[in-house]
Write a protein that holds these residues in place. Structure first.
Motif, PDB file in Angstrom:
ATOM      1  N   CYS A 251       0.811  -1.220   0.000  1.00  0.00           N
ATOM      2  CA  CYS A 251       0.000   0.000   0.000  1.00  0.00           C
ATOM      3  C   CYS A 251       0.845   1.270   0.000  1.00  0.00           C
ATOM      4  O   CYS A 251       0.483   2.250  -0.653  1.00  0.00           O
ATOM      5  CB  CYS A 251      -0.960  -0.004   1.185  1.00  0.00           C
ATOM      6  N   VAL A 252       1.953   1.259   0.703  1.00  0.00           N
ATOM      7  CA  VAL A 252       2.790   2.468   0.754  1.00  0.00           C
ATOM      8  C   VAL A 252       3.421   2.770  -0.607  1.00  0.00           C
ATOM      9  O   VAL A 252       3.315   3.898  -1.083  1.00  0.00           O
ATOM     10  CB  VAL A 252       3.829   2.371   1.892  1.00  0.00           C
TER      11      VAL A 252
ATOM     12  N   GLY B 167      -1.688  14.700  -0.080  1.00  0.00           N
ATOM     13  CA  GLY B 167      -0.757  13.572  -0.047  1.00  0.00           C
ATOM     14  C   GLY B 167      -0.877  12.769   1.229  1.00  0.00           C
ATOM     15  O   GLY B 167      -0.910  11.536   1.197  1.00  0.00           O
ATOM     16  N   TRP B 168      -0.975  13.457   2.357  1.00  0.00           N
ATOM     17  CA  TRP B 168      -1.116  12.740   3.630  1.00  0.00           C
ATOM     18  C   TRP B 168      -2.482  12.078   3.746  1.00  0.00           C
ATOM     19  O   TRP B 168      -2.613  10.986   4.302  1.00  0.00           O
ATOM     20  CB  TRP B 168      -0.837  13.668   4.807  1.00  0.00           C
ATOM     21  N   ALA B 169      -3.524  12.740   3.207  1.00  0.00           N
ATOM     22  CA  ALA B 169      -4.852  12.114   3.213  1.00  0.00           C
ATOM     23  C   ALA B 169      -4.852  10.855   2.349  1.00  0.00           C
ATOM     24  O   ALA B 169      -5.444   9.833   2.721  1.00  0.00           O
ATOM     25  CB  ALA B 169      -5.908  13.104   2.717  1.00  0.00           C
ATOM     26  N   MET B 170      -4.165  10.896   1.218  1.00  0.00           N
ATOM     27  CA  MET B 170      -4.048   9.711   0.363  1.00  0.00           C
ATOM     28  C   MET B 170      -3.305   8.600   1.093  1.00  0.00           C
ATOM     29  O   MET B 170      -3.639   7.425   0.959  1.00  0.00           O
ATOM     30  CB  MET B 170      -3.338  10.067  -0.950  1.00  0.00           C
ATOM     31  N   PHE B 171      -2.296   8.969   1.887  1.00  0.00           N
ATOM     32  CA  PHE B 171      -1.559   7.979   2.677  1.00  0.00           C
ATOM     33  C   PHE B 171      -2.483   7.281   3.669  1.00  0.00           C
ATOM     34  O   PHE B 171      -2.487   6.055   3.789  1.00  0.00           O
ATOM     35  CB  PHE B 171      -0.386   8.649   3.391  1.00  0.00           C
ATOM     36  N   VAL B 172      -3.271   8.076   4.384  1.00  0.00           N
ATOM     37  CA  VAL B 172      -4.188   7.506   5.378  1.00  0.00           C
ATOM     38  C   VAL B 172      -5.192   6.578   4.695  1.00  0.00           C
ATOM     39  O   VAL B 172      -5.452   5.477   5.178  1.00  0.00           O
ATOM     40  CB  VAL B 172      -4.913   8.630   6.160  1.00  0.00           C
ATOM     41  N   VAL B 173      -5.729   7.012   3.566  1.00  0.00           N
ATOM     42  CA  VAL B 173      -6.683   6.178   2.832  1.00  0.00           C
ATOM     43  C   VAL B 173      -6.012   4.890   2.368  1.00  0.00           C
ATOM     44  O   VAL B 173      -6.623   3.819   2.390  1.00  0.00           O
ATOM     45  CB  VAL B 173      -7.265   6.975   1.642  1.00  0.00           C
ATOM     46  N   ALA B 174      -4.751   4.979   1.959  1.00  0.00           N
ATOM     47  CA  ALA B 174      -4.038   3.799   1.458  1.00  0.00           C
ATOM     48  C   ALA B 174      -3.804   2.757   2.539  1.00  0.00           C
ATOM     49  O   ALA B 174      -3.879   1.563   2.274  1.00  0.00           O
ATOM     50  CB  ALA B 174      -2.706   4.214   0.836  1.00  0.00           C
ATOM     51  N   ILE B 175      -3.517   3.212   3.755  1.00  0.00           N
ATOM     52  CA  ILE B 175      -3.197   2.246   4.815  1.00  0.00           C
ATOM     53  C   ILE B 175      -4.369   1.967   5.750  1.00  0.00           C
ATOM     54  O   ILE B 175      -4.242   1.161   6.663  1.00  0.00           O
ATOM     55  CB  ILE B 175      -1.969   2.702   5.641  1.00  0.00           C
ATOM     56  N   TRP B 176      -5.504   2.630   5.528  1.00  0.00           N
ATOM     57  CA  TRP B 176      -6.659   2.459   6.398  1.00  0.00           C
ATOM     58  C   TRP B 176      -7.078   0.994   6.405  1.00  0.00           C
ATOM     59  O   TRP B 176      -7.230   0.386   5.354  1.00  0.00           O
ATOM     60  CB  TRP B 176      -7.812   3.327   5.910  1.00  0.00           C
ATOM     61  N   PRO B 177      -7.287   0.438   7.587  1.00  0.00           N
ATOM     62  CA  PRO B 177      -7.681  -0.977   7.647  1.00  0.00           C
ATOM     63  C   PRO B 177      -9.027  -1.207   6.962  1.00  0.00           C
ATOM     64  O   PRO B 177      -9.892  -0.343   6.978  1.00  0.00           O
ATOM     65  CB  PRO B 177      -7.784  -1.279   9.139  1.00  0.00           C
ATOM     66  N   GLN B 178      -9.153  -2.371   6.392  1.00  0.00           N
ATOM     67  CA  GLN B 178     -10.400  -2.730   5.730  1.00  0.00           C
ATOM     68  C   GLN B 178     -11.332  -3.380   6.735  1.00  0.00           C
ATOM     69  O   GLN B 178     -10.887  -4.147   7.585  1.00  0.00           O
ATOM     70  CB  GLN B 178     -10.130  -3.708   4.604  1.00  0.00           C
ATOM     71  N   ARG B 179     -12.573  -3.078   6.618  1.00  0.00           N
ATOM     72  CA  ARG B 179     -13.573  -3.744   7.465  1.00  0.00           C
ATOM     73  C   ARG B 179     -13.952  -5.049   6.806  1.00  0.00           C
ATOM     74  O   ARG B 179     -14.180  -5.123   5.613  1.00  0.00           O
ATOM     75  CB  ARG B 179     -14.821  -2.876   7.611  1.00  0.00           C
TER      76      ARG B 179
END
Length: 131
Positions: free
Chosen positions: A45-46, A111-123
């Motif tokens: 993801c990163v 960019g940081w928001a995209m990072f959070v979305v990329a690593i956000w855990p999946q339900r």
């Protein structure tokens, strides 16, 4: 800090339009990032986020230029797509040290928001115990 920003040279409706274009681009970038990182291992993801963010930094100036062509008469049709940003430029956006403009700081926040979305855990859906 932003008193001399070019955003303030636009009229009210042009500013509103630019905000709408920016929100649309941001939402598309976030949705695209989520889509391409969904169900991928965190270790992937990163790097995917980095590529997605660089792609946004590289291509978005063309989209903004097309908006400016709509609101400013006489701007010629031209391509603003050049080489992708260098790693130090990407880092400068993410550390808010690129330029002190609304555009640069907004790109850093995105960019940081995209990072959070990329690593956000999946339900994961919980299975019903009765099944």
């Amino acid at each position: 800090m932003y008193a001399g920003d070019s955003f303030y040279t636009l009229g009210l409706w042009a500013q509103v339009g630019l905000i709408c274009v920016s929100v649309l681009f941001g939402l598309l970038a976030l949705a695209f990032t989520r889509l391409i990182t969904l169900r991928r291992p965190l270790v992937l993801c990163v790097p995917i986020w980095i590529v997605a963010y660089i792609t946004f930094l590289w291509g978005s100036p063309q989209g903004y230029y097309e908006y400016y062509r709509l609101i400013i008469d006489g701007l010629p049709a031209q391509s603003l797509i050049g080489p992708p940003p260098r790693p130090e430029e990407v880092l400068a956006f993410l550390t808010f040290s690129h330029r002190s403009t609304l555009a640069a700081h907004s790109a850093g926040l995105l960019g940081w928001a995209m990072f959070v979305v990329a690593i956000w855990p999946q339900r994961r859906k919980c299975r019903d115990a009765a099944n």
